[in-house]
Design an enzyme around this catalytic site. Structure first.
Site, PDB file in Angstrom:
ATOM      1  N   GLU A   1       9.041   4.996   7.422  1.00  0.00           N
ATOM      2  CA  GLU A   1       8.975   5.925   6.677  1.00  0.00           C
ATOM      3  C   GLU A   1       8.062   7.048   7.688  1.00  0.00           C
ATOM      4  OE1 GLU A   1       8.590   4.421   2.396  1.00  0.00           O
ATOM      5  OE2 GLU A   1       6.631   4.191   3.301  1.00  0.00           O
TER       6      GLU A   1
ATOM      7  N   CYS B   1       3.467  12.937   9.556  1.00  0.00           N
ATOM      8  CA  CYS B   1       2.803  11.652   9.958  1.00  0.00           C
ATOM      9  C   CYS B   1       4.049  10.619  10.257  1.00  0.00           C
ATOM     10  CB  CYS B   1       2.201  11.142   8.727  1.00  0.00           C
ATOM     11  SG  CYS B   1       1.294   9.573   8.829  1.00  0.00           S
TER      12      CYS B   1
ATOM     13  N   CYS C   1      -4.782  -5.134   8.252  1.00  0.00           N
ATOM     14  CA  CYS C   1      -6.069  -4.574   7.681  1.00  0.00           C
ATOM     15  C   CYS C   1      -6.064  -4.913   6.217  1.00  0.00           C
ATOM     16  CB  CYS C   1      -6.207  -3.227   7.988  1.00  0.00           C
ATOM     17  SG  CYS C   1      -6.257  -2.875   9.677  1.00  0.00           S
TER      18      CYS C   1
ATOM     19  N   CYS D   1      -2.319   7.808   2.977  1.00  0.00           N
ATOM     20  CA  CYS D   1      -2.915   7.105   4.074  1.00  0.00           C
ATOM     21  C   CYS D   1      -2.829   5.456   3.558  1.00  0.00           C
ATOM     22  CB  CYS D   1      -4.221   7.379   4.366  1.00  0.00           C
ATOM     23  SG  CYS D   1      -4.515   8.485   5.709  1.00  0.00           S
TER      24      CYS D   1
ATOM     25  N   CYS E   1       3.687  -3.817  10.532  1.00  0.00           N
ATOM     26  CA  CYS E   1       2.337  -3.966  11.369  1.00  0.00           C
ATOM     27  C   CYS E   1       1.864  -5.220  11.281  1.00  0.00           C
ATOM     28  CB  CYS E   1       1.471  -2.930  10.907  1.00  0.00           C
ATOM     29  SG  CYS E   1      -0.112  -2.733  11.859  1.00  0.00           S
TER      30      CYS E   1
ATOM     31  N   CYS F   1      -4.574  -2.030   3.785  1.00  0.00           N
ATOM     32  CA  CYS F   1      -3.330  -1.290   4.110  1.00  0.00           C
ATOM     33  C   CYS F   1      -2.291  -1.988   3.615  1.00  0.00           C
ATOM     34  CB  CYS F   1      -3.434  -1.056   5.396  1.00  0.00           C
ATOM     35  SG  CYS F   1      -2.237  -0.197   6.276  1.00  0.00           S
TER      36      CYS F   1
HETATM   37  N1  SAH Z   1      -2.607   1.369  13.020  1.00  0.00           N
HETATM   38  C1  SAH Z   1      -3.150   3.016  13.011  1.00  0.00           C
HETATM   39  C2  SAH Z   1      -2.350   3.841  12.177  1.00  0.00           C
HETATM   40  C3  SAH Z   1      -2.156   3.585  10.854  1.00  0.00           C
HETATM   41  S1  SAH Z   1      -3.234   3.539   9.533  1.00  0.00           S
HETATM   42  C4  SAH Z   1      -4.714   2.838  12.707  1.00  0.00           C
HETATM   43  O1  SAH Z   1      -5.172   1.786  12.187  1.00  0.00           O
HETATM   44  O2  SAH Z   1      -5.392   3.873  12.668  1.00  0.00           O
HETATM   45  C5  SAH Z   1      -3.714   5.388   9.491  1.00  0.00           C
HETATM   46  C6  SAH Z   1      -4.771   5.609   8.561  1.00  0.00           C
HETATM   47  O3  SAH Z   1      -4.946   5.051   7.330  1.00  0.00           O
HETATM   48  C7  SAH Z   1      -6.134   4.576   9.046  1.00  0.00           C
HETATM   49  O4  SAH Z   1      -7.423   5.239   9.287  1.00  0.00           O
HETATM   50  C8  SAH Z   1      -6.514   3.673   8.134  1.00  0.00           C
HETATM   51  O5  SAH Z   1      -7.650   3.243   8.193  1.00  0.00           O
HETATM   52  C9  SAH Z   1      -5.989   4.272   6.670  1.00  0.00           C
HETATM   53  N2  SAH Z   1      -5.493   3.530   5.683  1.00  0.00           N
HETATM   54  C10 SAH Z   1      -4.939   2.360   5.669  1.00  0.00           C
HETATM   55  N3  SAH Z   1      -4.822   2.027   4.275  1.00  0.00           N
HETATM   56  C11 SAH Z   1      -5.428   2.821   3.598  1.00  0.00           C
HETATM   57  C12 SAH Z   1      -5.731   3.001   2.249  1.00  0.00           C
HETATM   58  N4  SAH Z   1      -4.997   2.114   1.313  1.00  0.00           N
HETATM   59  N5  SAH Z   1      -6.292   4.038   1.686  1.00  0.00           N
HETATM   60  C13 SAH Z   1      -6.743   4.842   2.504  1.00  0.00           C
HETATM   61  N6  SAH Z   1      -6.705   4.898   3.811  1.00  0.00           N
HETATM   62  C14 SAH Z   1      -6.041   3.947   4.454  1.00  0.00           C
END
Ligand code: SAH
Length: 349
Positions: free
Chosen positions: A92, A105, A116, A338, A112, A119
């Site tokens: 996406e 983006c 996390c 995000c 991934c 996420c």
């Molecule tokens: N792997 C990379 C890029 C992808 S995540 C990284 O970790 O930076 C991009 C951003 O989205 C990151 O800052 C992450 O902390 C944030 N993010 C992930 N899940 C989220 C959520 N459910 N709500 C808000 N931000 C989120």
């Protein structure tokens, strides 16, 4: 014989290809121009070449294109694209309009591996790395679909962020090659590209050596290890101190800052003491902080903080002299905000 995908070739490989076809060197530049700036989808589209030459090249080469599988538009203008890859996987990309900016983006991996806790992409796990051309092609495809050029031509996409699916620094070589093609082939300004990482500490300096002008964003999300360990497993390998030590080694260009992203999760990392701690640990790093209120999705264990909580958290940072911004969540209604990307679609199987 398998045909060569011209989009999969680096500059040197295109030159080699042209030579192997018995063509003069200038043809390499011409092909790059037509594929990346004029967004030719097939050899047939390269009308600057004679019909005979197009036919000759079509016998040995082709130009791959991402397949648009789905496009959703949010009430706030954010658009989410689901693209199919040649092997049936999908990714996406999200186009986010905001005042004078139009940010694209893009994804760097299918799925991934970082898992996390907050996420959604992390939940599907890791499928595979994207090739440089699959990364770059998201930009070409979106430019084509929306009729937008890049800012180079006066309108269209103003910023590119590696904040879609995947951890870009774990697909290092292809991401670096993609960065080169985005700037050199498409002509996009280096200063308007941001790479976001969960903190693969040893790769940060490497990135600065290979792509010095790219903006760096670090998904910090916590101000001490015990909290960060709870939702970012990578922190066990590269804890906060190791990560920030690497950031301190970077010699930033004049007026450049490292962005720290901080997803605020209700009851997890949103206390005033967390904000104060953040001020303390970031001392000495030219930085700004983007506060991202957690974006909820079905089945997530976390909650969004109240607006007041986020404002108070920001206030502490600002009073301590740190630039801290609250990121408006765009595209939530289409799961395009995000951390909400999850391309589950398969075209083959
Ligand atoms: N792997 C990379 C890029 C992808 S995540 C990284 O970790 O930076 C991009 C951003 O989205 C990151 O800052 C992450 O902390 C944030 N993010 C992930 N899940 C989220 C959520 N459910 N709500 C808000 N931000 C989120």
């Amino acid at each position: 014989m398998q045909k060569t995908n011209l989009k999969a070739l680096s500059k040197d490989k295109i030159k080699e290809f042209v030579k192997a076809q018995g063509l003069p060197d200038y043809r390499a530049k011409q092909l790059i121009h037509w594929i990346y700036e004029k967004q030719a989808e097939s050899m047939e589209n390269i009308t600057e070449l004679s019909k005979e030459l197009r036919k000759k090249l079509s016998d040995v080469a082709y130009i791959s294109n991402l397949k648009l599988l789905n496009k959703q538009e949010s009430g706030d203008g954010t658009e989410k694209f689901l693209f199919g890859l040649e092997d049936g996987e999908s990714i996406e990309s999200v186009l986010i309009p905001d005042d004078k900016r139009l940010t694209l983006c893009i994804s760097s991996q299918v799925g991934c591996a970082m898992r996390c806790g907050f996420c959604l992409t992390g939940r599907i796990g890791f499928k595979r790395n994207l090739k440089a051309y699959e990364i770059v092609d998201q930009i070409i495809a979106v430019m084509k679909i929306t009729g937008q050029g890049t800012r180079v031509r006066g309108h269209g996409i103003t910023n590119i962020v590696f904040m879609g699916m995947g951890e870009p620094l774990l697909n290092f070589d292809e991401v670096v090659e993609a960065l080169h093609r985005i700037t050199e082939f498409i002509g996009f300004s280096k200063r308007r590209i941001t790479l976001s990482t969960c903190g693969i500490a040893p790769r940060i300096i490497e990135l600065y050596k290979k792509a010095p002008h790219v903006n760096l964003a670090i998904s910090l999300n916590a101000s001490n290890d015990s909290v960060r360990d709870r939702f970012m497993p990578i922190n066990k390998k590269y804890p906060i101190k190791a990560l920030l030590d690497e950031c301190r080694k970077i010699k930033l260009a004049y007026k450049r800052l490292i962005t720290f992203e901080y997803v605020i999760i209700d009851g997890m990392n949103d206390k005033n003491s967390d904000a104060k701690n953040l001020v303390r640990i970031l001392k000495g790093i030219p930085s700004k902080i983007n506060l991202i209120p957690f974006n909820p999705y079905e089945g997530s264990d976390f909650k969004k903080p109240s607006d007041d909580r986020v404002i108070e958290f920001q206030d502490i940072l600002v009073k301590a002299g740190i630039s801290a911004f609250i990121r408006k969540s765009k595209g939530q209604d289409i799961l395009g905000a995000c951390g909400q990307l999850k391309a589950g679609y398969k075209t083959k199987d």
